[in-house]
Design a protein around this motif. Sequence first.
Motif, PDB file in Angstrom:
ATOM      1  N   SER B 463      38.742  31.240 111.737  1.00 39.51           N
ATOM      2  CA  SER B 463      39.225  29.958 112.243  1.00 39.51           C
ATOM      3  C   SER B 463      39.059  28.885 111.172  1.00 39.51           C
ATOM      4  CB  SER B 463      38.419  29.564 113.475  1.00 39.51           C
ATOM      5  OG  SER B 463      37.066  29.414 113.105  1.00 39.51           O
ATOM      6  N   PHE B 464      39.706  27.738 111.421  1.00 37.92           N
ATOM      7  CA  PHE B 464      39.602  26.612 110.503  1.00 37.92           C
ATOM      8  C   PHE B 464      38.146  26.159 110.362  1.00 37.92           C
ATOM      9  CE2 PHE B 464      40.010  21.970 109.655  1.00 37.92           C
ATOM     10  CZ  PHE B 464      40.527  22.092 108.386  1.00 37.92           C
ATOM     11  N   VAL B 465      37.410  26.219 111.492  1.00 39.34           N
ATOM     12  CA  VAL B 465      35.994  25.832 111.467  1.00 39.34           C
ATOM     13  C   VAL B 465      35.237  26.728 110.487  1.00 39.34           C
ATOM     14  CG1 VAL B 465      33.899  25.509 112.833  1.00 39.34           C
ATOM     15  CG2 VAL B 465      36.135  25.071 113.858  1.00 39.34           C
ATOM     16  N   GLY B 466      35.560  28.016 110.516  1.00 41.95           N
ATOM     17  CA  GLY B 466      34.911  28.960 109.620  1.00 41.95           C
ATOM     18  C   GLY B 466      35.130  28.577 108.159  1.00 41.95           C
ATOM     19  N   THR B 467      36.372  28.181 107.855  1.00 39.83           N
ATOM     20  CA  THR B 467      36.684  27.748 106.488  1.00 39.83           C
ATOM     21  C   THR B 467      35.843  26.551 106.092  1.00 39.83           C
ATOM     22  OG1 THR B 467      38.939  28.409 106.989  1.00 39.83           O
ATOM     23  CG2 THR B 467      38.601  27.210 104.947  1.00 39.83           C
ATOM     24  N   LEU B 468      35.730  25.611 107.017  1.00 37.17           N
ATOM     25  CA  LEU B 468      34.946  24.412 106.736  1.00 37.17           C
ATOM     26  C   LEU B 468      33.477  24.758 106.521  1.00 37.17           C
ATOM     27  CD1 LEU B 468      36.369  21.590 109.031  1.00 37.17           C
ATOM     28  CD2 LEU B 468      36.734  21.993 106.593  1.00 37.17           C
ATOM     29  N   VAL B 469      32.963  25.712 107.330  1.00 39.26           N
ATOM     30  CA  VAL B 469      31.569  26.122 107.182  1.00 39.26           C
ATOM     31  C   VAL B 469      31.345  26.690 105.786  1.00 39.26           C
ATOM     32  CG1 VAL B 469      29.804  27.789 107.928  1.00 39.26           C
ATOM     33  CG2 VAL B 469      31.158  26.553 109.630  1.00 39.26           C
ATOM     34  N   TRP B 470      32.261  27.569 105.346  1.00 37.67           N
ATOM     35  CA  TRP B 470      32.152  28.154 104.005  1.00 37.67           C
ATOM     36  C   TRP B 470      32.144  27.074 102.937  1.00 37.67           C
ATOM     37  CZ3 TRP B 470      36.491  27.941 100.547  1.00 37.67           C
ATOM     38  CH2 TRP B 470      36.244  28.551  99.312  1.00 37.67           C
ATOM     39  N   LEU B 471      33.153  26.165 103.006  1.00 40.02           N
ATOM     40  CA  LEU B 471      33.265  25.108 102.015  1.00 40.02           C
ATOM     41  C   LEU B 471      32.033  24.209 102.034  1.00 40.02           C
ATOM     42  CD1 LEU B 471      35.411  24.117  99.987  1.00 40.02           C
ATOM     43  CD2 LEU B 471      36.113  22.452 101.706  1.00 40.02           C
ATOM     44  N   GLY B 472      31.583  23.868 103.242  1.00 39.24           N
ATOM     45  CA  GLY B 472      30.433  22.974 103.398  1.00 39.24           C
ATOM     46  C   GLY B 472      29.178  23.578 102.784  1.00 39.24           C
ATOM     47  N   VAL B 473      28.932  24.862 103.067  1.00 39.51           N
ATOM     48  CA  VAL B 473      27.724  25.500 102.556  1.00 39.51           C
ATOM     49  C   VAL B 473      27.762  25.563 101.027  1.00 39.51           C
ATOM     50  CG1 VAL B 473      26.386  27.643 102.479  1.00 39.51           C
ATOM     51  CG2 VAL B 473      27.310  26.821 104.650  1.00 39.51           C
ATOM     52  N   VAL B 474      28.923  25.945 100.468  1.00 40.92           N
ATOM     53  CA  VAL B 474      29.022  26.069  99.010  1.00 40.92           C
ATOM     54  C   VAL B 474      28.802  24.709  98.341  1.00 40.92           C
ATOM     55  CG1 VAL B 474      30.569  26.612  97.088  1.00 40.92           C
ATOM     56  CG2 VAL B 474      30.479  28.116  99.073  1.00 40.92           C
ATOM     57  N   LEU B 475      29.436  23.659  98.889  1.00 38.16           N
ATOM     58  CA  LEU B 475      29.267  22.323  98.311  1.00 38.16           C
ATOM     59  C   LEU B 475      27.823  21.848  98.446  1.00 38.16           C
ATOM     60  CD1 LEU B 475      32.542  20.451  99.331  1.00 38.16           C
ATOM     61  CD2 LEU B 475      31.852  21.269  97.080  1.00 38.16           C
ATOM     62  N   LEU B 476      27.234  22.112  99.621  1.00 38.86           N
ATOM     63  CA  LEU B 476      25.842  21.710  99.862  1.00 38.86           C
ATOM     64  C   LEU B 476      24.919  22.365  98.839  1.00 38.86           C
ATOM     65  CD1 LEU B 476      24.142  20.106 102.033  1.00 38.86           C
ATOM     66  CD2 LEU B 476      23.550  22.364 102.933  1.00 38.86           C
ATOM     67  N   VAL B 477      25.112  23.678  98.642  1.00 35.77           N
ATOM     68  CA  VAL B 477      24.290  24.414  97.683  1.00 35.77           C
ATOM     69  C   VAL B 477      24.491  23.833  96.282  1.00 35.77           C
ATOM     70  CG1 VAL B 477      24.072  26.627  96.475  1.00 35.77           C
ATOM     71  CG2 VAL B 477      24.117  26.557  98.973  1.00 35.77           C
ATOM     72  N   MET B 478      25.760  23.527  95.933  1.00 39.37           N
ATOM     73  CA  MET B 478      26.035  23.014  94.600  1.00 39.37           C
ATOM     74  C   MET B 478      25.306  21.686  94.372  1.00 39.37           C
ATOM     75  SD  MET B 478      29.638  22.494  92.675  1.00 39.37           S
ATOM     76  CE  MET B 478      30.318  21.055  93.442  1.00 39.37           C
ATOM     77  N   PHE B 479      25.396  20.775  95.340  1.00 38.45           N
ATOM     78  CA  PHE B 479      24.734  19.485  95.174  1.00 38.45           C
ATOM     79  C   PHE B 479      23.221  19.623  95.196  1.00 38.45           C
ATOM     80  CE2 PHE B 479      28.891  17.705  96.546  1.00 38.45           C
ATOM     81  CZ  PHE B 479      29.106  16.979  95.391  1.00 38.45           C
ATOM     82  N   LEU B 480      22.723  20.446  96.113  1.00 38.17           N
ATOM     83  CA  LEU B 480      21.275  20.607  96.252  1.00 38.17           C
ATOM     84  C   LEU B 480      20.667  21.196  94.984  1.00 38.17           C
ATOM     85  CD1 LEU B 480      19.112  20.235  98.514  1.00 38.17           C
ATOM     86  CD2 LEU B 480      19.260  22.709  98.827  1.00 38.17           C
ATOM     87  N   ILE B 481      21.252  22.306  94.514  1.00 35.91           N
ATOM     88  CA  ILE B 481      20.707  22.970  93.323  1.00 35.91           C
ATOM     89  C   ILE B 481      20.945  22.110  92.090  1.00 35.91           C
ATOM     90  CG2 ILE B 481      20.885  25.007  91.832  1.00 35.91           C
ATOM     91  CD1 ILE B 481      19.436  25.412  94.515  1.00 35.91           C
ATOM     92  N   GLY B 482      22.123  21.461  92.029  1.00 36.24           N
ATOM     93  CA  GLY B 482      22.407  20.570  90.911  1.00 36.24           C
ATOM     94  C   GLY B 482      21.384  19.451  90.849  1.00 36.24           C
ATOM     95  N   TRP B 483      21.111  18.864  92.007  1.00 32.31           N
ATOM     96  CA  TRP B 483      20.163  17.760  92.072  1.00 32.31           C
ATOM     97  C   TRP B 483      18.758  18.234  91.677  1.00 32.31           C
ATOM     98  CZ3 TRP B 483      15.837  16.556  95.124  1.00 32.31           C
ATOM     99  CH2 TRP B 483      15.398  15.227  95.013  1.00 32.31           C
ATOM    100  N   LEU B 484      18.346  19.361  92.283  1.00 31.82           N
ATOM    101  CA  LEU B 484      17.009  19.892  91.983  1.00 31.82           C
ATOM    102  C   LEU B 484      16.869  20.253  90.507  1.00 31.82           C
ATOM    103  CD1 LEU B 484      16.124  22.225  94.995  1.00 31.82           C
ATOM    104  CD2 LEU B 484      14.857  20.213  94.190  1.00 31.82           C
TER     105      LEU B 484
END
Lengths: 74, 657
Positions: B463-484
């Motif tokens: 579903s579209f929600v699933g796509t958003l979950v994937w995108l959200g998690v990847v972006l979150l990880v990128m910002f979190l790890i980038g920041w850390l």
Amino acid sequence: MLTLADIKQDQSIRIVAMPELSESVRKHLHAYGLFTGRTIRVLSTRPEMTIQIEETELALEYSVARHILVEVSR
Amino acid sequence: MSAVAVSSQLPVFPNRKIALVGNPNVGKSVLFHRLTGHYVVVSNYPGTTVGLSHGNIKALENIPVIDTPGIVTFPARSEDEAVTAQVLLDENLQAVIQVGDAKNIRRTLHLTVQLAEMGVPLVLALNMFDEAQSRGLQIEAGKLSRLLEIPVIKTIATRGRGISDLLLALKYVPASKLQVQYPPVIEDALAKMQEYLPESLISKRALSLFWLCHDSVSAVWLSSHLSAEQLNALVDLRTNLELNLSHPTEDIIQNTREQFVDSLAHQISQKDINQGLSISGRLGRLATHPLWGLPILAVVLLAMYWFVGVFGAGTLVGWIEKDLFSGIINPWLTSQVGELIPWPFFRDLFFGQYGLWTMGMTYALALLFPIVVTFFISFGILEDSGYLPRLSVLSNRVFSWMGLNGQAVLPMVLGLGCVTMATMTTRIMNSKRDRILVTLLLALAVPCSAQLGVVMGLLAGISFVGTLVWLGVVLLVMFLIGWLAAQVMPGERQPLVVELPPLRMPVVSNVLIKTAARLEWYVKEALPLFIIGTFFLFVLDQVHILPKIIQALEPMVVNWLGLPSEAATAFLLGLMRRDFAATGLFVMRSDGILNPLQMVVAITTITLFVPCIASMFMMVKERGWKQGLAMIVFIFPFSVLVGGLLQRFLTYTGWLG
């Protein structure tokens, strides 16, 4: 003291000094002819500062612009 | 200095060379190409020339030419600039060609004055003359030539204009005689220094000015040519001068030159009253506009997605991989050539399931090559159009959260094509710290075109929600790890300072030459890594260890990630060859053993994984064993950890049922 970050769009200003900027950043700015005494024009202020030195457009972020002391040119 | 008859042709001395010198990003490398026929990768980014390039001018008795890294002003302040200064001190030069940007005449003349003071035979090539004219800037080259007493030639290197004039001028160029008058105290010091200085390839006056400005390159040269006594005398002279001056000597010297340059510029150039902003100027403004910049970016990305993702990865790969390689070449080679090899071991090595040809070369040539070609073409167009620096301005804020600046957008966008290549281009980043951060983020959070292929394929079942979950998690990880990582990493964040070149229509031939040069790079540097990766896999297969690794992975895949055990095979093989993972997961989906939740967990884990074994080798190659391995050792458990946490979170909340 006026800094580059305070200047509005389309104003022309003269560079007075660049204290507190790290050697590498200052060197980078010199590369574009941004020496003390040069007159430059502010082209836009968002999302970052864009200035014109001679015929070169240079974008620099506010953390740099805040450390460039300027005066409004005559 | 003895007068040289300007009317007669100067003899070309044996063992003499010609040096190309100039500010960064003024077209030295293009001119070098025009003079010698050698191609150096040219881009809109200053600092592309690292170290020296050598060539010969056929039209001038094959005289050797040296292309030097860009220099802003003397004294040299970076390693690159020091290389240029060294050339002027050490090489017996027939002539120096200063390549200057005609539209930034003050910046150009600032360097001209310093080169002319050295007393070397100097020719000024006022390059990009067309751009100065189109901006209403009139420059009287003849007058400038008379004032400075050096030949001044108008050139447009990208179109080969002015090259023959330049070659002609090189035959008649005498040593320059220019002297700028400095304040009396400095002139006194310069005069006194003459008696201590040895003969050198540049004028004593220039050498003295270097010394007063604390130039380190010439100081090393002097210390090897003077006695300790003489050096001490020079040090005393300089110290005494500094005590008498209220400002640093270097500032006074620079300001004097600046005034000289300013009066020169006034005499030889004039600007037409502002003709208003051109179309390209207006478009350039819109591209960085906080509001209009975004739709423009969307159009650019969509066009690129269509060309690389749909045309390259879809149509071209379909033809080359399915029709040509799988359909004709591979079956023929396997049956005709493979049969000739009597030993099954070698047959498998080349044509087996993990064969160097059937897997390694097929992957590198049939699956990746079309994607890389289309990607480089679109990247070259973006680069030559002048859009990329505007993209870095637009994205600067976002990257500043990760301790980077907008320039990181280039390798990150490249990563969407091929992370292996993008890892290599982190070399354009200014600091080592930035290179490490971007390499880590590329491996962790930027899905390459092959990974995107898997993701796109599976998205159809989500579903579209699933796509958003994937995108959200990847972006979150990128910002979190980038920041850390930015917090942990020593060193300061580099602020964004970037030139915005005029937006212009890319020249087809330049884009193609550039693409060809980069493809050569791909074939030389990346392709061998795909072969080594395949060989690695072949060895694992030969010693029958692959099934054991897969078995060992199964509990983790089943218990922690909550996926069917078959997913372990897809994960491991996918690391070696992306399309295997895709096929594996597609089959599982059509068999109905993957529910939407599991698919989201699977594609998230795959995206966070290091894309492929070649990119791992590239990380080690670029960053060294320690850093490369550290990143890999971090990324694998981490991506599985995130996958498992996501699985628990989604199960707990009941999303995606």
